[in-house]
Design an enzyme around this catalytic site. Sequence first.
Site, short mmCIF file in Angstrom:
data_model
loop_
_atom_site.label_atom_id
_atom_site.label_comp_id
_atom_site.label_asym_id
_atom_site.label_seq_id
_atom_site.Cartn_x
_atom_site.Cartn_y
_atom_site.Cartn_z
N ASN A 9 0.86 -1.18 0.00
CA ASN A 9 0.00 0.00 0.00
C ASN A 9 0.90 1.23 0.00
OD1 ASN A 9 -1.80 2.05 0.55
ND2 ASN A 9 -2.31 1.35 2.62
N TRP A 10 0.97 1.90 -1.14
CA TRP A 10 1.89 3.04 -1.27
C TRP A 10 1.32 4.33 -0.66
CZ3 TRP A 10 4.16 2.53 -6.96
CH2 TRP A 10 4.96 1.40 -7.00
N LYS A 11 0.08 4.28 -0.22
CA LYS A 11 -0.56 5.45 0.39
C LYS A 11 -0.35 6.69 -0.50
CE LYS A 11 -0.18 3.21 4.82
NZ LYS A 11 -0.10 3.31 6.26
N HIS A 96 -9.56 1.15 4.66
CA HIS A 96 -8.30 1.27 5.40
C HIS A 96 -8.54 2.16 6.64
CE1 HIS A 96 -4.22 2.44 6.45
NE2 HIS A 96 -3.84 1.35 5.82
N GLU A 98 -6.94 4.50 7.87
CA GLU A 98 -6.74 5.93 7.65
C GLU A 98 -7.98 6.57 7.03
OE1 GLU A 98 -3.03 5.56 5.55
OE2 GLU A 98 -2.08 4.92 7.42
N GLU A 168 -5.63 -5.14 10.30
CA GLU A 168 -4.59 -4.15 10.57
C GLU A 168 -4.90 -3.44 11.88
OE1 GLU A 168 -2.51 -2.89 6.69
OE2 GLU A 168 -4.24 -1.61 6.95
N GLY A 174 2.33 1.97 10.90
CA GLY A 174 3.29 3.06 10.80
C GLY A 174 3.96 3.42 12.13
N SER A 214 3.24 -2.44 10.26
CA SER A 214 4.69 -2.51 10.47
C SER A 214 5.29 -3.86 10.05
CB SER A 214 5.05 -2.18 11.93
OG SER A 214 4.65 -0.85 12.23
N GLY A 235 2.77 -1.26 4.29
CA GLY A 235 2.81 0.17 3.98
C GLY A 235 4.24 0.62 3.75
N GLY A 236 4.86 1.18 4.78
CA GLY A 236 6.19 1.79 4.68
C GLY A 236 7.22 0.94 3.95
P1 PGA Z 1 2.74 0.09 7.68
O1 PGA Z 1 1.31 0.33 7.03
O2 PGA Z 1 3.28 -1.18 7.08
O3 PGA Z 1 3.55 1.30 7.30
O4 PGA Z 1 2.55 -0.03 9.15
C1 PGA Z 1 0.41 -0.73 6.78
C2 PGA Z 1 -0.87 -0.20 6.20
O5 PGA Z 1 -1.32 0.88 6.59
O6 PGA Z 1 -1.48 -0.85 5.31
#
Ligand code: PGA
Length: 252
Positions: A9-11, A96, A98, A168, A174, A214, A235-236
């Site tokens: 997930n590149w956000k 998600h 967010e 998640e 994050g 993470s 994500g990251g």
């Molecule tokens: P993260 O994000 O790996 O940076 O914790 C995961 C996500 O939000 O899908």
Amino acid sequence: MRKPVIAGNWKMYKTVSESVETALALKPLVANANHCDVVIAPVFTSLKTVCDRLEGSNIKVAAQDCSTEVKEGAHTGEVAAFMIRDVGASHVIIGHSERRQYYAETDAHVNKKVQAALQSGLIAIMCVGETLEQREAGLAQDIVSGQLIGGLAGLTPVDLDRIIVAYEPVWAIGTGRTATPEQAQEMHAFIRRVFADRHSQAAANALRILYGGSVKPDNIAGLMAQGDIDGALVGGASLQAESFAQIVNYRA
Ligand code: PGA
């Protein structure tokens, strides 16, 4: 046998040229990854170019959201699921945390988006997960089962084949604080039980449940060793081709 899914997930990162650069760098690094489905989710503006440049590869492309509206119309700022399908993407991330936290998405929105995605032929990666306060209050399972049941309301048995659930925990996203493999396994097994009660044991056995929060090259193997963890939403660590490829190739 459930085929694992490793999704990045590149956000809201990367311009079109940066997205293409990362996607093309990833391509040879995961070319032999037949053990899992590899998915990347760039921002909307990069979606078509990335799909075009990855044509014929084993990397699938996802959008990070879609509209609740199925048909085109006067909905400023929205992108319909069929438009995502039209550019060559096969998956869409829905609900998600967010989006739930910062854009006030409810289970009802998530449900409409899931329905729209399925109607358009996309695979929906629906996210669920509790906050730290909810976990500490002993509410984690209630929250997750509510999101699961609400988000998947009204689906037919045929629809369920194109659903992937991503667990998640919000406190792990994050933050560098991953759920332990045992904590994640416990919730994944719970999700599968809820799914079996709600739908059928066969559908629950086939459901792919990804862990997200993470995930890194050094913790993926421990997570994947758990019986009910069928992949990861990253994500990251998905922003760099090398680290994402290490996660994809965790068995090597
Ligand atoms: P993260 O994000 O790996 O940076 O914790 C995961 C996500 O939000 O899908």
